[in-house]
Design an enzyme around this catalytic site. Structure first.
Site, PDB file in Angstrom:
ATOM      1  N   ASP A  85     -31.235 158.672  45.340  1.00 62.25           N
ATOM      2  CA  ASP A  85     -31.035 160.113  45.152  1.00 62.25           C
ATOM      3  C   ASP A  85     -31.104 160.879  46.471  1.00 62.25           C
ATOM      4  O   ASP A  85     -31.670 160.404  47.456  1.00 62.25           O
ATOM      5  CB  ASP A  85     -32.123 160.682  44.229  1.00 62.25           C
ATOM      6  CG  ASP A  85     -31.935 160.280  42.772  1.00 62.25           C
ATOM      7  OD1 ASP A  85     -31.035 159.454  42.488  1.00 62.25           O
ATOM      8  OD2 ASP A  85     -32.701 160.784  41.933  1.00 62.25           O
ATOM      9  N   ASP A  86     -30.544 162.085  46.437  1.00 64.59           N
ATOM     10  CA  ASP A  86     -30.727 163.134  47.457  1.00 64.59           C
ATOM     11  C   ASP A  86     -29.907 162.944  48.723  1.00 64.59           C
ATOM     12  O   ASP A  86     -30.073 163.692  49.690  1.00 64.59           O
ATOM     13  CB  ASP A  86     -32.202 163.288  47.846  1.00 64.59           C
ATOM     14  CG  ASP A  86     -33.073 163.713  46.683  1.00 64.59           C
ATOM     15  OD1 ASP A  86     -32.524 164.065  45.621  1.00 64.59           O
ATOM     16  OD2 ASP A  86     -34.308 163.678  46.824  1.00 64.59           O
TER      17      ASP A  86
ATOM     18  N   HIS B 238     -25.772 164.846  41.497  1.00 68.26           N
ATOM     19  CA  HIS B 238     -27.200 165.176  41.516  1.00 68.26           C
ATOM     20  C   HIS B 238     -27.416 166.677  41.778  1.00 68.26           C
ATOM     21  O   HIS B 238     -28.444 167.057  42.334  1.00 68.26           O
ATOM     22  CB  HIS B 238     -27.894 164.344  42.595  1.00 68.26           C
ATOM     23  CG  HIS B 238     -29.388 164.265  42.482  1.00 68.26           C
ATOM     24  ND1 HIS B 238     -30.051 164.054  41.290  1.00 68.26           N
ATOM     25  CD2 HIS B 238     -30.373 164.372  43.428  1.00 68.26           C
ATOM     26  CE1 HIS B 238     -31.353 164.023  41.509  1.00 68.26           C
ATOM     27  NE2 HIS B 238     -31.578 164.228  42.794  1.00 68.26           N
TER      28      HIS B 238
ATOM     29  N   HIS C  25     -29.968 170.889  44.484  1.00 68.20           N
ATOM     30  CA  HIS C  25     -31.213 170.279  44.012  1.00 68.20           C
ATOM     31  C   HIS C  25     -32.211 171.317  43.483  1.00 68.20           C
ATOM     32  O   HIS C  25     -33.382 171.329  43.870  1.00 68.20           O
ATOM     33  CB  HIS C  25     -31.860 169.471  45.135  1.00 68.20           C
ATOM     34  CG  HIS C  25     -32.768 168.375  44.670  1.00 68.20           C
ATOM     35  ND1 HIS C  25     -34.081 168.594  44.298  1.00 68.20           N
ATOM     36  CD2 HIS C  25     -32.575 167.033  44.531  1.00 68.20           C
ATOM     37  CE1 HIS C  25     -34.647 167.449  43.966  1.00 68.20           C
ATOM     38  NE2 HIS C  25     -33.752 166.478  44.090  1.00 68.20           N
TER      39      HIS C  25
ATOM     40  N   HIS D 103     -34.816 156.770  46.987  1.00 71.54           N
ATOM     41  CA  HIS D 103     -34.214 157.926  47.658  1.00 71.54           C
ATOM     42  C   HIS D 103     -33.693 157.534  49.038  1.00 71.54           C
ATOM     43  O   HIS D 103     -34.424 156.934  49.826  1.00 71.54           O
ATOM     44  CB  HIS D 103     -35.236 159.054  47.806  1.00 71.54           C
ATOM     45  CG  HIS D 103     -35.719 159.616  46.508  1.00 71.54           C
ATOM     46  ND1 HIS D 103     -36.680 158.980  45.743  1.00 71.54           N
ATOM     47  CD2 HIS D 103     -35.366 160.733  45.825  1.00 71.54           C
ATOM     48  CE1 HIS D 103     -36.904 159.699  44.648  1.00 71.54           C
ATOM     49  NE2 HIS D 103     -36.118 160.761  44.664  1.00 71.54           N
TER      50      HIS D 103
END
Length: 281
Positions: free
Chosen positions: A92-93, A143, A147, A238
């Site tokens: 993620d991210d 995603h 965020h 991540h």
């Protein structure tokens, strides 16, 4: 004598001009290199609008992922079939110019595919990393753009805007519209899941959390994964972080996690392969 002095002066002048010309040429080359070098600065780096992972995850616990999976079994997924020795690594991210390429290098070393849930803002800022992820055989998911904490925002319009903008950004780079979505922090509630279903998304949670956002040593991150591993696991990691975050230990932990699971007979697959769902609309 005068002719000799004149000649020497003229030769010296030519030498000085030649030397200065070489210095100027070298300086121009150096200047060109400086201009093309892509330094990552805090001002240009898209931050996580909802705040760092550790702050948000410890601050509140909305609807449990397993409850949402039970309520929406055809939309919300936390793991795959348990009768096959297959697992899915997810990140993620990203894309994050400080860490994503190193994650990709490790995955390539072990010939492991993964699924990357990208932020639209970072995808737009670093499209070359998105292309690298795609070209190396990995799957890309949505995603959100910035965020946000979608539960804290508690607004369907925010979800729709964040998801649609990211979908457009990814499509512009990859040429396809992803059908995979992971909520920031794993935070959702019923109405948001139903809206994502309307938008033709499968919502992807996880069953194994590496807790790598706590930035513990690689051995701890690896243990967080290996100690609760099971067939069909979706593993959360991540490749991106806040400006002051560090994913070096995540990268190092992969050198422990991947070989250990391969030795146990696990096969690494992408999320759509694990769940037998499409990756694109």
């Amino acid at each position: 004598m005068k002719k000799r002095i004149t000649f020497l002066l003229f030769a010296g002048l030519l030498f000085v001009l030649s030397f200065n010309s070489e210095k100027l040429t070298f300086a121009n080359v150096g200047s060109s290199l400086d201009v093309t070098q892509q330094d990552v600065t805090e001002e240009d780096f898209p931050e996580l609008r909802g705040g760092p992972e550790d702050d948000e995850r410890q601050r509140q616990q909305p609807v449990d992922l397993n409850i949402l999976q039970q309520q929406y079994p055809g939309i919300f997924f936390t793991s795959g079939p348990e009768d096959q020795q297959r697992v899915a690594l997810t990140f993620d991210d990203g894309p994050d110019p400080r860490f994503t390429s190193d994650v990709l290098e490790v995955l390539n070393q072990y010939n492991v595919p993964a699924t990357f849930f990208l932020l639209g803002s970072r995808a737009a800022a670093y499209p070359e990393l998105v292309t690298q992820i795609q070209n190396e055989g990995h799957v890309i998911g949505n995603h959100t753009y910035f965020h946000p904490n979608l539960v804290d925002e508690s607004d369907i319009a925010t979800l729709e805007r964040e998801v649609s903008r990211t979908e457009d950004a990814i499509n512009e780079i990859t040429g396809y519209r992803t059908s995979l979505f992971r909520p920031p922090y794993g935070f959702l509630y019923d109405e948001l899941v139903e809206k994502l279903d309307e938008m033709q998304y499968s919502v992807i949670g996880w069953s194994v959390d590496s807790l790598d956002w706590e930035e513990e040593p690689p051995e701890v991150i690896a243990s967080n994964v290996l100690d609760i591993m099971h067939p069909g696991a979706i593993i959360l990691m991540h490749d991106g972080a806040d400006w002051d975050g560090d994913r070096t230990n995540t990268i190092e932990s992969l050198h422990q996690i991947i070989p250990a699971l391969q030795q146990q007979g696990y096969e690494f697959v992408t999320v759509p392969e694990l769940l037998n769902i499409p990756y694109a609309k």
